[in-house]
Design an enzyme around this catalytic site. Structure first.
Site, mmCIF file in Angstrom:
data_model
loop_
_atom_site.group_PDB
_atom_site.id
_atom_site.type_symbol
_atom_site.label_atom_id
_atom_site.label_comp_id
_atom_site.label_asym_id
_atom_site.label_seq_id
_atom_site.Cartn_x
_atom_site.Cartn_y
_atom_site.Cartn_z
ATOM 1 N N ALA A 165 78.388 -9.331 20.849
ATOM 2 C CA ALA A 165 77.503 -10.306 21.478
ATOM 3 C C ALA A 165 76.111 -10.163 20.881
ATOM 4 O O ALA A 165 75.796 -9.172 20.235
ATOM 5 C CB ALA A 165 77.469 -10.097 22.995
ATOM 6 N N MET A 166 75.272 -11.173 21.125
ATOM 7 C CA MET A 166 73.906 -11.165 20.602
ATOM 8 C C MET A 166 72.971 -11.712 21.673
ATOM 9 O O MET A 166 73.214 -12.776 22.236
ATOM 10 C CB MET A 166 73.829 -12.004 19.323
ATOM 11 N N GLU A 221 73.600 -7.247 27.400
ATOM 12 C CA GLU A 221 72.855 -8.344 26.778
ATOM 13 C C GLU A 221 71.793 -8.914 27.722
ATOM 14 O O GLU A 221 70.711 -9.324 27.274
ATOM 15 C CB GLU A 221 73.805 -9.448 26.323
#
Length: 885
Positions: free
Chosen positions: A297-298, A333
């Site tokens: 994920a980012m 995140e």
């Protein structure tokens, strides 16, 4: 005096603390943030204030035409302006409403574009206008496409991934984190597409033919790597929470599977708002499911992208326990929305400020909302992995020098994430939870929308906690290595005294030069086995001696397994602790086992000593204890590939693990998300790889039934059963797995079947699987997993290595620079011989960047350490096993 009688000991520790803190030679504390002093490659003479960007993605032509207007502050007169750009062509560059046109010079090596004007720009405000065309990539850098199955067709989605330095692949920009600016984005896309970016849509305008212009609100000041754009045939489910619109975005027909993620985000937003003391500042937060193209994920601000299987939950295809991973990655995140996005490290040398804190906060959040998961206990392996890497010659400090973007890429490792997490947990425990939180709140408030260094954080924590944080923390962040605490008890009459000595824990091949000594200030937790979980803390530097109860009493160091250090016990202490193993807490049993194995890895203990300790473990012990044993047995099994010792080693491992599976049974009555269910799955997976004939036969039987009745195989067993079947597959089963993968549109199912097929031990099947990775059937994320599975589970590393070399150009085109700079070196750690280490060193592509050279050096050391352990451990273990039989 027993150690539980703490008054005399407490007085002693206070005195020791005063002595130890004043010892000279502490690590330096670093400097607080200064823009001008921040490392980087761009000149700081021109600073962007805001970007206005219009992009018109051409999905079929994989081109990205754009126009941007950048308001800049020229800090001193200059005729040259340098910013970042990669694979970009320029149609025009003008300044101040076309008053002057610039010449453009590109430097592919430094990834920059330099604009030269005939007259110097005066100091002050100016406006640049740039017409350009960038590329849409097939690999996960910059703006890239993802082709995914949807019914009977293949559809294309476009999305971005920019960390650490790939915004320059989308639009020319100052692509370093200290150059924060605001971004106002407009995109022109097909009308059927949904476009998602950092901020909400402010207007849509229909264009011909079948296009629309979508404008988004300007962002607050942020770093370029946090920019996001995703466009495609998408749908969105939303809810409102505390004034913020929270959404889950997925490809058409899948958004409903994001309900667990949506509910999780709502809970976390309220909790983070309170913990950080600063409310989430954007009007919306989208969680975006990307069905391929990249893993993990980012944390893009306001628009977090996830690999689809890490976000969406479907009880028909996911095990119940998948919620743990989904919660964890969302928490990580979302924590970044504060730690990283609102407050950003100045340069990549302080990356751990982002990743260490987000990793720590994810586990802390899991403990808050799902205490039954026991996330600290079950996640013990994260710290263990970091300590293994940190004990090597190629270790680096948490806060490490980073010269360029290729080195920034390889900084995303277990030392940055997991050592960072472990240090933060240890400091929180030392300061106290409330004081630590107060320090974090002060840090957030002081640096919102700005940049920081580690020193800024230590200053805030020290002021809040009124304890000497800086020198303690700096000794862990600014030097590499793992402290080694040697502990031994000595009796004098009926009383016992404990001596502690500090050194450096090192894992290195025999006959290599010694590593330099290190000096830490270590908060060491000490207490008797079975005592209440409130250990005494001594801030150790050098050595110390203290009373430790009555003779023979088992005294545990690193009580509760919160500290980041190894413990080596002397004979008397080790004997007492081994005898008291059943009375230890689960965390302390795991820690004692892990340190015992680490001493074997370091050559400080004989290999059979660990196996002898395993004999003292009860068959009904907890999952984390058996997971630690499984990890060691699996490592030894890999090392013994093609060795005569393997048969006896596998028999011994099966004999220890099979009774645990027999106790649990294949069809337990657990919830599907309890530790017994997860341990059962691990045991089936591992026993299948160890060649347990009964387990393999039962897996095949259950898989055959599953093919006719999918509901017959519980979700909790699907991964492990499919894996075991894949390892033992013949041509028919292998083809069946590929058919199942191809017909599924669910990402986690596709991965399950493809990876199982790649795990086949049959060389012909492995070769056929590798050939598939060159086809359009395989997106990049699956390619990497497939090649690794062939080498690792399928035990065909030589076959895979030959394939990589022969098809390097095609794979590089498909996978991008990460394939060259990171993947190949990591892949080569499947080997444990000098010949392959030399082959890696001689493979020219991996030497292309300084980051690639760093990864190559790490991989060569890993191979050498494995070769050394194989030579030392396998004969000794084999002799011990045979002597017992």
């Amino acid at each position: 005096m027993k150690l539980t009688d703490t008054a005399p000991l407490a007085r002693y520790l206070v005195a020791m603390l005063a002595v130890m803190i004043v010892v000279s030679g502490a690590a330096r504390a670093g400097s607080v943030f200064s823009f001008d002093a921040t490392p980087g490659r761009l000149p700081k003479t021109v600073v962007p204030i805001s970007y206005s960007i219009e992009l018109r993605p051409d999905a079929e032509g994989v081109a990205l035409p754009g126009v941007e207007v950048i308001d800049v502050d020229v800090r001193e007169p200059t005729a040259r302006l340098t910013l970042n750009a990669v694979n970009t062509t320029f149609a025009s560059v003008t300044v101040d409403d076309g008053a002057e046109r610039a010449d453009v010079a590109l430097d592919a090596v430094s990834e920059t574009a330099t604009f030269t004007f005939t007259q110097p720009l005066a100091a002050g405000a100016h406006r640049l206008r740039i017409e350009f065309t960038a590329r849409i990539n097939k690999f996960d850098r910059g703006f890239f496409f993802v082709d995914y199955p949807a019914g009977n067709s293949i559809k294309r989605l476009l999305t971005s991934k920019l960390e650490p330095a790939d915004a320059r692949r989308i639009f020319p920009c100052w692509d370093e984190p200290a150059f924060k600016a605001s971004f106002a984005l407009t995109v022109i896309v097909p009308r059927r597409f949904l476009a998602v970016a950092n901020m909400p849509i402010t207007r849509e305008e229909m264009l011909e033919p079948n296009l629309k212009r979508v404008a988004f609100a300007p962002t607050p000041k942020m770093s370029t790597y946090l920019f996001v754009l995703t466009v495609g045939e998408l749908e969105r489910i939303t809810t409102e929470a505390d004034g913020v619109t929270i959404g889950v975005v997925a490809t058409t027909g899948k958004a409903a599977k994001g309900q667990f993620a949506l509910d999780t985000a709502v809970k976390l937003l309220a909790w983070f708002n309170d913990y950080f003391g600063v409310k989430y500042p954007l009007p919306k937060l989208d969680l975006i499911a990307v069905p391929g193209g990249f893993g993990g994920a980012m944390e893009n601000w306001g628009g977090i992208t996830f690999f689809e299987s890490r976000l969406l939950f479907d009880p028909a295809s996911n095990p119940d326990s998948a919620r743990r991973g989904i919660f964890g990655i969302i928490a990580h995140e979302m924590a970044h929305q504060w730690f990283g996005d609102l407050v950003t490290m100045a340069w990549w040398d302080n990356l751990w400020l982002n990743e260490g804190f987000a990793t720590w906060m994810a586990t802390k959040a899991a403990e808050q909302f799902y205490p039954q998961w026991q996330s600290w206990l079950n996640g013990y392996g994260q710290k263990q992995f970091a300590m293994t890497l940190d004990a090597r010659r190629t270790a680096h400090p948490i806060q490490q020098p980073v010269a360029n973007e290729s080195e920034a890429m390889v900084a995303f490792d277990a030392i940055t994430y997991n050592k960072g997490q472990a240090l933060i947990r240890m400091l929180e425990n030392y300061l106290g939870e409330a004081a630590f939180r107060d320090g974090i709140r002060a840090y957030m408030a002081a640096h919102a929308y700005g940049n920081t260094t580690t020193a800024d954080l230590w200053r805030a924590l020290e002021r809040a906690g009124h304890k000497p944080v800086t020198e303690i923390a700096a000794s862990f962040t600014e030097q590499d290595g793992v402290p080694l605490i040697s502990a031994e008890t000595v009796c004098n009459g009926g009383a016992q005294r404990l001596t502690l000595r500090q050194g450096r824990f090192v894992i290195a091949p025999a006959r290599t030069a010694a590593l330099p000594s290190r000096d830490w200030q270590v908060p060491v937790a000490i207490g008797p086995v079975g005592a209440a979980p409130s250990p005494d803390i001594v801030l150790l530097r050098g050595h110390a001696e203290m009373p430790a109860g009555s003779c023979g009493e088992a005294i545990k160091v690193n009580l509760g397994d919160i500290g980041y250090y190894r413990v080596e016990y002397g004979p008397a202490s080790r004997a007492a602790l081994t005898k008291s193993l059943p009375q230890m807490s689960t965390a302390d049993r795991v820690n004692f086992l892990a340190d015992s194995w680490a001493m074997v890895q370091a050559g400080r203990a004989e290999p059979p000593s660990y196996l002898a300790l395993v004999e003292a473990i009860s068959v009904d012990d907890r999952r984390p204890v058996w997971d630690q044993v499984i990890t060691v047995f699996s490592a030894l099994n890999r090392l013994s590939r093609d060795r005569a010792e393997r048969a006896a080693l596998q028999r011994h491992a099966r004999a220890k693990l099979r009774p645990v599976l027999d106790r649990l049974g294949w069809d337990g009555s657990g919830s599907g998300d309890d530790d017994d269910t997860l341990l059962r799955s691990s045991l089936i997976w591992t026993l299948g790889e160890l060649g347990d004939e009964d387990v393999v036969a039962e897996a095949k039987r259950r898989f055959a039934r599953f093919l006719g009745d999918p509901q017959s195989l519980p979700g909790a067993l699907r991964d492990s059963v499919t894996h075991v079947v894949g390892v033992a597959a013949d041509r028919a089963i292998h083809d069946t797995l590929l058919v199942l993968a191809r017909k599924s549109t669910v990402t986690n199912e596709r991965l399950r079947y493809y990876h199982a097929a790649a795990s086949a031990r049959d060389a012909a099947l492995a070769g056929a699987t590798l050939a598939l990775t060159l086809t359009d059937e395989m997106p990049g994320t699956i390619v990497i997993g497939m090649i690794n599975s062939v080498a690792y589970s399928g035990e065909q590393p030589d076959l895979a290595w030959d394939f990589l070399q022969k098809n390097y150009d095609a794979l590089f085109a498909k996978l991008g620079p990460q394939f060259r700079d990171q993947f190949i070196a990591n892949f080569m750690t499947n080997f444990s011989d000098e010949g392959h280490a030399a082959e890696l060193a001689g493979f020219a592509p991996v030497q292309a960047t300084s980051g690639g050279r760093v990864m190559t050096g790490r991989a060569q050391e890993t191979i050498a350490i494995s070769a050394d352990l194989k030579a030392r451990a396998l004969p000794a273990i084999d002799a011990w096993i045979r002597a017992r039989n």
